[in-house]
Each structure stands twice: as structure tokens, then as C-alpha cells.
Design a protein around this motif. Structure first.
Motif, PDB file in Angstrom:
ATOM      1  N   UNK A 167       2.764  -5.407  15.794  1.00 53.13           N
ATOM      2  CA  UNK A 167       2.661  -6.433  15.715  1.00 53.13           C
ATOM      3  C   UNK A 167       2.961  -6.985  13.737  1.00 53.13           C
ATOM      4  N   UNK A 168       1.790  -5.927  13.824  1.00 49.71           N
ATOM      5  CA  UNK A 168       1.910  -5.935  11.869  1.00 49.71           C
ATOM      6  C   UNK A 168       1.399  -7.522  11.506  1.00 49.71           C
ATOM      7  N   UNK A 169      -0.162  -7.947  11.752  1.00 47.86           N
ATOM      8  CA  UNK A 169      -0.177  -8.848  11.792  1.00 47.86           C
ATOM      9  C   UNK A 169      -1.375  -9.282  12.753  1.00 47.86           C
ATOM     10  N   UNK A 170      -2.328 -10.286  12.173  1.00 51.50           N
ATOM     11  CA  UNK A 170      -2.893 -10.371  12.881  1.00 51.50           C
ATOM     12  C   UNK A 170      -3.074 -10.653  13.565  1.00 51.50           C
ATOM     13  N   UNK A 171      -4.306 -10.885  15.142  1.00 50.06           N
ATOM     14  CA  UNK A 171      -3.430 -10.739  16.497  1.00 50.06           C
ATOM     15  C   UNK A 171      -5.100 -11.367  17.174  1.00 50.06           C
ATOM     16  N   UNK A 172      -4.980 -12.550  18.038  1.00 52.69           N
ATOM     17  CA  UNK A 172      -6.289 -13.390  18.360  1.00 52.69           C
ATOM     18  C   UNK A 172      -6.138 -13.078  19.543  1.00 52.69           C
ATOM     19  N   UNK A 173      -7.068 -13.367  20.316  1.00 54.19           N
ATOM     20  CA  UNK A 173      -7.216 -13.650  22.213  1.00 54.19           C
ATOM     21  C   UNK A 173      -8.524 -14.296  22.353  1.00 54.19           C
ATOM     22  N   UNK A 174      -8.467 -15.500  22.495  1.00 55.48           N
ATOM     23  CA  UNK A 174      -9.495 -16.454  22.212  1.00 55.48           C
ATOM     24  C   UNK A 174     -10.091 -16.302  21.216  1.00 55.48           C
ATOM     25  N   UNK A 175     -11.179 -16.094  21.301  1.00 60.49           N
ATOM     26  CA  UNK A 175     -12.586 -16.222  19.887  1.00 60.49           C
ATOM     27  C   UNK A 175     -12.284 -14.712  19.166  1.00 60.49           C
ATOM     28  N   UNK A 176     -11.920 -14.221  19.482  1.00 59.86           N
ATOM     29  CA  UNK A 176     -11.537 -12.484  18.822  1.00 59.86           C
ATOM     30  C   UNK A 176     -10.472 -12.361  18.009  1.00 59.86           C
ATOM     31  N   UNK A 177     -10.158 -11.938  17.326  1.00 63.31           N
ATOM     32  CA  UNK A 177      -8.770 -11.182  16.431  1.00 63.31           C
ATOM     33  C   UNK A 177      -9.011 -10.315  16.422  1.00 63.31           C
ATOM     34  N   UNK A 178      -8.080  -9.506  15.918  1.00 59.66           N
ATOM     35  CA  UNK A 178      -7.938  -8.106  15.236  1.00 59.66           C
ATOM     36  C   UNK A 178      -6.836  -7.986  14.402  1.00 59.66           C
ATOM     37  N   UNK A 179      -7.020  -7.662  13.038  1.00 59.29           N
ATOM     38  CA  UNK A 179      -5.710  -7.178  12.008  1.00 59.29           C
ATOM     39  C   UNK A 179      -6.146  -5.832  12.567  1.00 59.29           C
TER      40      UNK A 179
END
Length: 383
Positions: free
Chosen positions: A356-368
Motif C-alpha cells: 500500500x505504501x502506507x501504514x497498515x494496522x491489524x488490531x493494536x499492531x501496526x507496520x510502516x
């Protein structure tokens, strides 16, 4: 003495009880599930909520579940027990069945070895008269347990056939282990030392003895392509693995094969582009046609690699769709066991952020997105 259906149940000889009261003897009129398990065993941990459910469901009919931790890894019994106690407090603070701990090996000698049981989890059902009614994997308990409770299991042809087949299969596995044990004695130190030629020699020896063992087939391809970088020999070997995987319609084999080509964690930049994408296209089509079970073990690994194939092919939307589908499957239809979440979710989430080229989140976890996401899409590659 062989332990099988209708054998008297051996005694429970353990060093301590970590949950529930000490059980001295099996009580007449009550039924027991004696479950051999370990904290490091993923399928064992996954079975625990099911055992909780069975204990609750059949408690009024006299069922008692006993978990026997007889395979914990630690230098001493005290360390193993302390580690196990901490694990139980963290993972299952409200467990509703007994947990016994044995570090001496006595329980394995009394139960596992005489029954030819070579792996865990293994469930033993002790009937109301103190005799063994069932030995096998806990996933079979939903089908078997009601029949045992109703007193119709042990006299059935189904039960007798299942017990005979189980012993035959366990003995086959034991023979297989005896064959591969010397191979792994050579392979493991070679892999640790990064002596790829010695490792490859051990794998070839293993393939000579067991040509269809998937772990040997995978290592054969992986060492050739990614360690020794022998493309001339490695690509035909991978091609044969792919053909065998497709012929068998095997989720496991296909997942292993496409991971060698499109696992984001593996550097595949040295592989010929045309061959890599042709193999990836073929595998992706067959993997998606299989319609993996929603919570299937291989779905998450396979979809990660298939998504990478689509991303590098220039179909970013399809790559994102597949990763999001895999992430959705983590909780639907039933939640994934936490240890697997810790393995799969961060990888899938990182892939999603990169695509996506942007921050992605699942629940409380996010990745840049990574500063240098591996292998940007190539618009020149057709699907």
C-alpha cells in the motif's frame, strides 16, 4: 507389553500436579482423557481449548481430563516445572482440568512407548472399567468420545479397525524415524556450520532412502538455488517439485514450492526472471483454485508468497486483496492460536504496508512501509 484398546490403563506416576488435585487411582465408573502434551508443541496448545470444552461438556457424565506434561525441555526438572507453571499462568490461568508434570520419563515408558505412540499430542481415553478405550490424536475425540460414553465404541468394528490401523501407522513412523535419524545427525550440524556441500550430501543420501519425503525435497531445491546457487541443476529440481505438487493437488507441497520463488524473506534476485515468473504464475493459479480451508495451516504462508507474485507482476490490487484475505482468516471462522499469530501476522502486515505504501494496522499492531521494500513491482511482467 503392548498398550492398546482394552488393555488395562497404566498408573499415573508423575512428579507433581500443577493444576487440580492429585489423582492416585482411576476411579471405577468415571472416564478419563489422559492427554500427553508440551508447551513447545503447537498442535498440543491448539488442542487445549477443545479439551476445556470437552471437560465442561461431559463433566456431569463423569469425564475427567488430565494433561500430562512429560516432554518439557529444560536442563533440570525444577527449571522445567517453573517454566511450565509460568506458561500456564500466562496462557491458561483458568484451566478447568488437571495438569500433571513428569520429567523422569516414567510416564512415557508406561504409556507412550508401549502404545507405539511416537508424537504428541496423544490422547488416551480410559473407560469406566479402567481399560483403554481409545488412543490417538485429540481431533478424533469429538467423534469417539460420545460412543465411548454410550458404551458402544469398544465392541464396534470401527474401533477395532482404528486401533489396528493406528498401531500399523505408528510402527511405520517409528521405522521412518530410525531411517532418517542418522541423516539428520549429519544434516543439522552441516546446516548450522553453513557447510552447504556437506548439507547437500546428507540431503541426497536422505533422498536416496526416502525420495518422496517433502523436507528432503525442499532442502534439495533450497540448497541448490539459494545456498550453492547452482541454477542449472536447481531449476529443473524445482520444476519437478512443482509438477509433483500440482499432480498431488497438495497444499503443503505447493506452498513449499512457491515459497522458494516468492517468499519475501528470501533473496531471489539471482533467479532467471522469465522462469521464476512462469513457475509463479502456474503455482499461483493452482493454489488459488484449491480454495484452502479458511483457517488452514498453509493458507497464510501460501497467500503471502502468491501475493508477492502478483505484486511483482504489477497487480498490486490483487496482492493487497490476498494479504487482507489472509489477515481476515486469522480470526474467522475461529481465532488462530496465539503462537501462530505471532509468526504470521507481522509478516502479512509488513507485506500489506509495503504494497500500500502506507501504514497498515491489524488490531493494536501496526507496520510502516519499509524504506526499501523488497522487489518493487515490474509493470512489464504480464499476469
Amino acid at each position: 507389553m503392548v498398550l492398546r484398546m482394552e488393555s488395562p490403563a497404566p498408573p499415573i506416576k508423575v512428579q507433581s500436579w500443577l493444576r487440580g488435585q492429585h489423582l492416585k487411582n482411576f476411579q471405577p465408573g468415571k472416564m478419563y482423557i489422559v492427554e500427553f502434551w508440551a508447551t513447545w508443541c503447537g498442535p498440543c496448545v491448539e488442542a487445549m481449548p477443545h479439551l476445556v470444552q470437552l471437560q465442561e461438556q461431559y463433566r456431569d457424565r463423569g469425564l475427567e481430563v488430565i494433561g500430562v506434561a512429560a516432554s518439557e525441555s529444560a536442563p533440570t526438572a525444577d527449571e522445567a516445572r517453573t517454566k511450565l507453571e509460568a506458561w500456564l499462568i500466562e496462557k491458561f490461568p483458568k484451566l478447568n482440568y488437571r495438569i500433571a508434570f513428569d520429567y523422569s520419563g516414567e510416564m512415557n515408558k508406561l504409556w507412550m512407548e508401549p502404545s507405539f505412540s511416537v508424537g504428541i499430542p496423544t490422547s488416551f481415553v480410559v473407560d469406566r472399567d479402567g481399560q483403554i478405550a481409545f488412543i490417538g490424536h485429540p481431533t478424533r475425540l469429538d467423534d469417539v468420545l460420545p460412543k465411548v460414553l454410550d458404551g458402544i465404541w469398544r465392541t464396534s468394528d470401527e474401533a477395532k479397525a482404528a486401533d489396528t490401523n493406528r498401531i500399523d501407522e505408528e510402527q511405520r513412523i517409528a521405522r521412518e524415524i530410525a531411517v532418517i535419524k542418522p541423516i539428520y545427525a549429519k544434516l543439522q550440524p552441516a546446516m548450522k556450520a553453513k557447510d552447504w556441500k556437506a548439507a547437500f550430501s546428507a540431503v541426497e543420501e536422505g533422498l536416496g532412502l526416502m525420495p518422496n519425503r517433502l523436507e528432503f525435497r525442499r532442502l534439495h531445491v533450497h540448497l541448490l538455488l539459494h545456498k550453492m546457487r547452482d541454477i542449472r541443476t536447481g531449476l529443473p529440481a524445482l520444476g519437478q517439485l512443482i509438477r509433483d505438487a500440482i499432480d498431488q493437488r497438495s497444499q503443503e507441497w505447493m506452498t513449499i514450492a512457491i515459497s522458494e520463488l516468492f517468499d519475501p524473506a528470501i533473496d531471489t534476485s539471482h533467479l532467471p526472471r522469465a522462469e521464476r515468473f512462469a513457475m509463479g504464475r502456474d503455482l499461483s493459479e493452482h493454489i488459488l483454485a484449491l480454495n484452502f480451508p479458511q483457517d488452514g495451516y498453509y493458507k497464510f504462508q501460501a497467500y503471502e508468497a502468491v501475493a508477492q507474485y502478483f505484486y511483482e507482476s504489477g497487480n498490486k490490487e490483487r496482492a493487497i486483496e490476498l494479504v487482507e484475505l489472509a489477515l481476515k482468516s486469522v480470526e474467522d471462522p475461529k481465532p488462530m492460536q496465539n503462537d501462530r499469530k505471532q509468526l504470521y501476522v507481522p509478516r502479512l502486515l509488513q507485506a500489506l504496508a509495503n504494497y500500500k505504501g502506507e501504514k497498515a494496522c491489524y488490531g493494536e499492531r501496526c507496520s510502516a512501509p519499509q524504506a526499501k521494500a523488497s522487489r518493487e513491482p515490474d509493470r512489464k511482467i504480464s499476469e
